[in-house]
Scaffold this motif. Structure first.
Motif, PDB file in Angstrom:
ATOM      1  N   THR A 236     -32.927 101.023 -46.706  1.00  0.00           N
ATOM      2  CA  THR A 236     -32.116  99.996 -46.720  1.00  0.00           C
ATOM      3  C   THR A 236     -30.910 100.333 -47.617  1.00  0.00           C
ATOM      4  OG1 THR A 236     -33.735  98.297 -46.442  1.00  0.00           O
ATOM      5  CG2 THR A 236     -31.586  97.355 -47.305  1.00  0.00           C
TER       6      THR A 236
ATOM      7  N   ARG B 253     -28.959 103.118 -45.876  1.00  0.00           N
ATOM      8  CA  ARG B 253     -27.909 103.094 -44.680  1.00  0.00           C
ATOM      9  C   ARG B 253     -26.839 102.358 -44.813  1.00  0.00           C
ATOM     10  NH1 ARG B 253     -32.918  99.568 -42.668  1.00  0.00           N
ATOM     11  NH2 ARG B 253     -34.193 100.930 -41.779  1.00  0.00           N
ATOM     12  N   GLY B 254     -26.591 101.295 -45.617  1.00  0.00           N
ATOM     13  CA  GLY B 254     -25.447 100.795 -45.989  1.00  0.00           C
ATOM     14  C   GLY B 254     -24.273 101.843 -46.152  1.00  0.00           C
TER      15      GLY B 254
ATOM     16  N   VAL C  14     -23.487 101.079 -37.421  1.00  0.00           N
ATOM     17  CA  VAL C  14     -23.489 101.225 -35.737  1.00  0.00           C
ATOM     18  C   VAL C  14     -22.647 100.156 -35.162  1.00  0.00           C
ATOM     19  CG1 VAL C  14     -25.833 102.406 -35.713  1.00  0.00           C
ATOM     20  CG2 VAL C  14     -25.660 100.017 -35.946  1.00  0.00           C
TER      21      VAL C  14
ATOM     22  N   ALA D 247     -23.909  90.363 -27.867  1.00  0.00           N
ATOM     23  CA  ALA D 247     -25.058  90.423 -28.969  1.00  0.00           C
ATOM     24  C   ALA D 247     -24.743  91.007 -30.288  1.00  0.00           C
ATOM     25  CB  ALA D 247     -26.236  91.223 -28.260  1.00  0.00           C
ATOM     26  N   ALA D 248     -23.421  91.441 -30.436  1.00  0.00           N
ATOM     27  CA  ALA D 248     -23.171  92.030 -31.641  1.00  0.00           C
ATOM     28  C   ALA D 248     -22.545  91.182 -32.761  1.00  0.00           C
ATOM     29  CB  ALA D 248     -21.693  92.898 -31.367  1.00  0.00           C
TER      30      ALA D 248
ATOM     31  N   ASP E  15     -23.512  87.241 -34.586  1.00  0.00           N
ATOM     32  CA  ASP E  15     -24.737  85.807 -34.656  1.00  0.00           C
ATOM     33  C   ASP E  15     -23.940  84.775 -34.014  1.00  0.00           C
ATOM     34  OD1 ASP E  15     -26.163  83.596 -35.301  1.00  0.00           O
ATOM     35  OD2 ASP E  15     -26.773  84.704 -37.014  1.00  0.00           O
TER      36      ASP E  15
ATOM     37  N   ARG F 212     -21.764  93.260 -49.863  1.00  0.00           N
ATOM     38  CA  ARG F 212     -22.618  94.073 -50.134  1.00  0.00           C
ATOM     39  C   ARG F 212     -22.054  95.411 -50.594  1.00  0.00           C
ATOM     40  NH1 ARG F 212     -25.600  92.154 -45.894  1.00  0.00           N
ATOM     41  NH2 ARG F 212     -24.780  93.681 -44.229  1.00  0.00           N
TER      42      ARG F 212
ATOM     43  N   GLN G 196     -31.779  91.575 -31.461  1.00  0.00           N
ATOM     44  CA  GLN G 196     -30.410  91.160 -31.089  1.00  0.00           C
ATOM     45  C   GLN G 196     -29.823  92.531 -31.692  1.00  0.00           C
ATOM     46  OE1 GLN G 196     -28.911  88.837 -29.180  1.00  0.00           O
ATOM     47  NE2 GLN G 196     -30.742  88.059 -28.627  1.00  0.00           N
ATOM     48  N   ASP G 197     -28.646  92.700 -31.351  1.00  0.00           N
ATOM     49  CA  ASP G 197     -27.858  93.819 -31.753  1.00  0.00           C
ATOM     50  C   ASP G 197     -27.066  93.652 -33.090  1.00  0.00           C
ATOM     51  OD1 ASP G 197     -28.285  95.506 -29.728  1.00  0.00           O
ATOM     52  OD2 ASP G 197     -26.404  95.209 -28.807  1.00  0.00           O
ATOM     53  N   TYR G 198     -26.796  92.352 -33.426  1.00  0.00           N
ATOM     54  CA  TYR G 198     -26.066  91.837 -34.685  1.00  0.00           C
ATOM     55  C   TYR G 198     -27.103  92.145 -35.853  1.00  0.00           C
ATOM     56  CZ  TYR G 198     -27.955  87.272 -33.978  1.00  0.00           C
ATOM     57  OH  TYR G 198     -28.709  86.044 -33.922  1.00  0.00           O
TER      58      TYR G 198
ATOM     59  N   THR H 158     -29.733  94.444 -35.746  1.00  0.00           N
ATOM     60  CA  THR H 158     -29.606  95.892 -36.189  1.00  0.00           C
ATOM     61  C   THR H 158     -28.635  96.450 -36.967  1.00  0.00           C
ATOM     62  OG1 THR H 158     -30.731  96.081 -33.898  1.00  0.00           O
ATOM     63  CG2 THR H 158     -30.225  98.159 -35.012  1.00  0.00           C
ATOM     64  N   ALA H 159     -27.260  95.800 -36.436  1.00  0.00           N
ATOM     65  CA  ALA H 159     -26.019  96.120 -37.149  1.00  0.00           C
ATOM     66  C   ALA H 159     -26.029  95.772 -38.744  1.00  0.00           C
ATOM     67  CB  ALA H 159     -24.865  95.813 -36.263  1.00  0.00           C
ATOM     68  N   ALA H 160     -26.377  94.554 -38.954  1.00  0.00           N
ATOM     69  CA  ALA H 160     -26.414  94.127 -40.030  1.00  0.00           C
ATOM     70  C   ALA H 160     -27.320  94.820 -41.054  1.00  0.00           C
ATOM     71  CB  ALA H 160     -26.848  92.653 -40.119  1.00  0.00           C
ATOM     72  N   ARG H 161     -28.765  95.427 -40.176  1.00  0.00           N
ATOM     73  CA  ARG H 161     -29.754  96.135 -41.110  1.00  0.00           C
ATOM     74  C   ARG H 161     -29.146  97.494 -41.367  1.00  0.00           C
ATOM     75  NH1 ARG H 161     -35.147  96.406 -38.364  1.00  0.00           N
ATOM     76  NH2 ARG H 161     -35.581  97.474 -40.164  1.00  0.00           N
ATOM     77  N   CYS H 162     -28.309  97.919 -40.501  1.00  0.00           N
ATOM     78  CA  CYS H 162     -27.905  99.210 -40.734  1.00  0.00           C
ATOM     79  C   CYS H 162     -26.859  99.335 -41.770  1.00  0.00           C
ATOM     80  CB  CYS H 162     -27.257  99.714 -39.347  1.00  0.00           C
ATOM     81  SG  CYS H 162     -26.890 101.483 -39.651  1.00  0.00           S
ATOM     82  N   SER H 163     -26.156  98.183 -41.872  1.00  0.00           N
ATOM     83  CA  SER H 163     -25.348  97.939 -42.982  1.00  0.00           C
ATOM     84  C   SER H 163     -25.783  97.497 -44.339  1.00  0.00           C
ATOM     85  CB  SER H 163     -23.681  97.001 -42.721  1.00  0.00           C
ATOM     86  OG  SER H 163     -24.578  95.480 -42.892  1.00  0.00           O
ATOM     87  N   GLY H 164     -27.243  97.680 -44.571  1.00  0.00           N
ATOM     88  CA  GLY H 164     -27.926  97.526 -45.781  1.00  0.00           C
ATOM     89  C   GLY H 164     -28.177  96.013 -45.835  1.00  0.00           C
ATOM     90  N   LEU H 165     -28.581  95.188 -45.045  1.00  0.00           N
ATOM     91  CA  LEU H 165     -28.886  93.753 -45.206  1.00  0.00           C
ATOM     92  C   LEU H 165     -30.289  93.901 -45.547  1.00  0.00           C
ATOM     93  CD1 LEU H 165     -27.904  90.937 -45.023  1.00  0.00           C
ATOM     94  CD2 LEU H 165     -28.845  90.801 -42.701  1.00  0.00           C
TER      95      LEU H 165
ATOM     96  N   HIS I  23     -29.604  85.025 -40.833  1.00  0.00           N
ATOM     97  CA  HIS I  23     -29.688  84.866 -39.303  1.00  0.00           C
ATOM     98  C   HIS I  23     -30.639  84.370 -38.741  1.00  0.00           C
ATOM     99  CE1 HIS I  23     -25.881  87.306 -39.236  1.00  0.00           C
ATOM    100  NE2 HIS I  23     -26.594  88.553 -40.025  1.00  0.00           N
TER     101      HIS I  23
END
Lengths: 268, 270
Positions: free
Chosen positions: A79, A82-83, A88, A95-96, A98, A113, B158-160, B162-169, B178
């Motif tokens: 975690t 990644r940040g 990505v 879907a990008a 919420d 963050r 959902q992609d968002y 994955t994107a959020a997890r990729c940014s360290g959520l 979410h």
């Protein structure tokens, strides 16, 4: 040392092999295109780079992000990694974001963050200023309105810009773009590509660009890896690969793209 | 039309709730006091007559509303809390664990709710309001957990996310920002529907003598007691029956109205 070092990466679902031993490396500021038809394993590779493979899929081999091994690492170690290193952007702008959150609230999260990671504290006004600046950097004309809107109230192209702004607001060093323009119309596609190109140049990012669309890849990537059925069949500088392809499959891809172009031109 | 069902539901549930709350302060007579003749017909002193022990029947039915709502709400809260927590956790779990959980839920759901509730009551020493809530709530939690698990998985894909997890959520924040907001509207509707089922389950348990013990006058208990004298005093069956129908129908209307109001698919559609 390169930013991303992939060696002998294999991905399997149970007993089935989906990606067989792919390797490439990417230095800071470099742009690599990952090309291939649907189902060739491009997106799987992208997800395994940040340890976000879907449940049931397993990666083997070695992926080093900034010298740190990703494959086999537990979630809690990944975690924070990644940040700061990779972000990505995906294919489907619907879907990008919420659907139940205002865009402003969604954008705020990665910025906060990042601030926390850097040991800064942002008050509400600084946060808003930063969000507006981020939206202006992706050429959104009315940032205030977009921030207050729900995702279904803005267009697909704008949503994709917001997604790019969010990805960049973490200040990553590597941007993974998984078919970021495929779901958009041609005019918007060109705009988004220009935008990505500019942002990447200005912020000195490394880019992993995944697409099945050869002309798009040719525009943005310096080097390409051509994938077919989970294997890398050819790798080299974009200009060389597209001008003098060595592998039959690459030749076939390029010929097909050319035929499509001619058919379109002939038809109009 | 949609607003109508919501309003009708609010009206019926509101009426039952008002009666139930009223019984904390006032009933026409003490529901447990044997003050009238046995099975006397409706009169000015006893609007709905008396039961076979001479207790005022209307007072008992009114107290029944309180018990039905208490058990229904308690079971729904318990089932919702346990079910949503387990379901969301299962969706996050590793694949093997998640599969095992899903299979266990399918087995639990294959048992009729009432049977499961009877098992819980039988396993506890004495039947009380608490065991009824526990029994119905636990049986309900299996259904809610399965729904919560599937809904959470859908959000996680959902992609968002994955994107959020990729940014360290982190997982905790992901759940709060979410997952929960996206699954709660659907779960609220499911819980409202389960509330109605819980009220029926409570009446059924009481009818079988497994619910709250006397002197708690549950509608199920009243129905059971009036069964043998249904020809001499039909109101003993009609009144608690009508009360039960009014509450369950009201809750179902409310659930329908809520669904139209909260449906995220329809709201998010372009």
């Amino acid at each position: 040392m390169s930013l991303l070092e992939v060696r002998d990466l294999k991905i399997r679902a149970g007993a089935r092999r989906l990606v067989h031993g792919v390797g490439f490396s990417l230095g800071a500021g470099e742009r690599l295109g990952l090309v291939g038809e649907s189902g060739s394993g491009k997106s799987l590779i992208a997800m395994s780079l940040v340890g976000l493979l879907a449940p049931g899929l397993r990666a083997e081999g070695s992926v080093k992000l900034d010298g740190r091994e990703v494959v086999g690492r537990p979630e809690r170690d990944l975690t924070p990694l990644r940040g700061s290193l990779a972000a990505v952007v995906f294919q489907d702008p619907r879907a990008a974001l919420d659907p139940l959150m205002r865009i402003g609230a969604q954008m705020a999260a990665p910025i906060r963050r990042r601030a926390r990671r850097e040991g800064l504290s942002l008050d509400a006004r600084a946060l808003k200023a930063e969000m507006i600046a981020a939206l202006e950097r992706v050429a959104i004309s009315e940032p205030e309105r977009i921030l207050a809107a729900f995702p279904h109230e803005v267009s697909g192209g704008q949503r994709q810009r917001v997604a790019i702004a969010m990805a960049l607001s973490c200040r990553p060093r590597l941007l993974i773009a998984d078919e970021p323009t495929t779901a958009l119309d041609v005019a918007t596609q060109a705009e988004i590509l220009d935008l990505l190109d500019r942002r990447i140049r200005e912020e000195g990012l490394a880019l992993l660009f995944i697409s099945h669309d050869l002309p798009v890849v040719a525009r943005i990537a310096d080097r390409v890896v051509v994938m077919r059925r989970g294997e890398a069949v050819e790798e080299g500088p974009t200009a060389r690969v597209f001008a003098r392809p060595e592998h039959d499959y690459t030749r076939g891809l390029i010929a097909a793209a050319r035929r499509l172009e001619q058919a379109l031109e002939g038809g109009s | 039309m949609k607003r109508l069902t919501l309003r009708l539901g609010l009206l019926l549930v509101g009426f039952n709730l008002a009666v139930g709350l009223l019984t904390f302060f006032w009933t026409p007579h003490d529901p447990g006091a044997m003050i009238g003749g046995r099975l006397s017909p409706p009169s000015w002193t006893h609007w709905a007559g008396t039961d076979r022990l001479g207790r005022d029947f209307l007072s008992q039915v009114m107290v029944g509303a309180r018990i039905a709502l208490l058990v229904g709400a308690g079971a729904t809260l318990l089932g919702g809390a346990v079910g949503i927590s387990l379901g969301v956790l299962a969706a996050y779990a590793r694949r093997g664990l998640d599969d095992a959980f899903a299979a266990a839920l399918d087995i639990l759901i294959a048992f009729p709710t009432l049977l499961l509730a009877m098992l819980v009551v039988a396993a506890s020493e004495t039947a009380s309001l608490g065991t009824a809530i526990l029994a119905i709530g636990l049986a309900m939690s299996a259904i809610i957990a399965r729904l919560a698990r599937i809904l959470t998985k859908r959000v996680l894909a959902q992609d968002y996310v994955t994107a959020a997890r990729c940014s360290g959520l982190s997982w905790a924040r992901l759940t709060r920002t979410h997952v929960l907001p996206n699954i709660l509207p659907t779960l609220a509707v499911a819980l409202a529907a389960q509330f109605g089922l819980a009220v029926i389950a409570e009446a059924s348990l009481s009818y079988l003598g497994l619910g709250a013990p006397p002197p708690n006058a549950s509608w199920g208990t009243l129905l059971q007691q009036a069964q043998s004298t249904v020809h001499r005093a039909p109101i003993g069956v009609i009144l608690p029956g009508l009360a039960l129908v009014s509450l369950v129908l009201g809750i179902n209307f409310l659930a329908d109205g809520l669904r139209d109001l909260l449906d995220p698919e329809r709201e998010g559609a372009e």
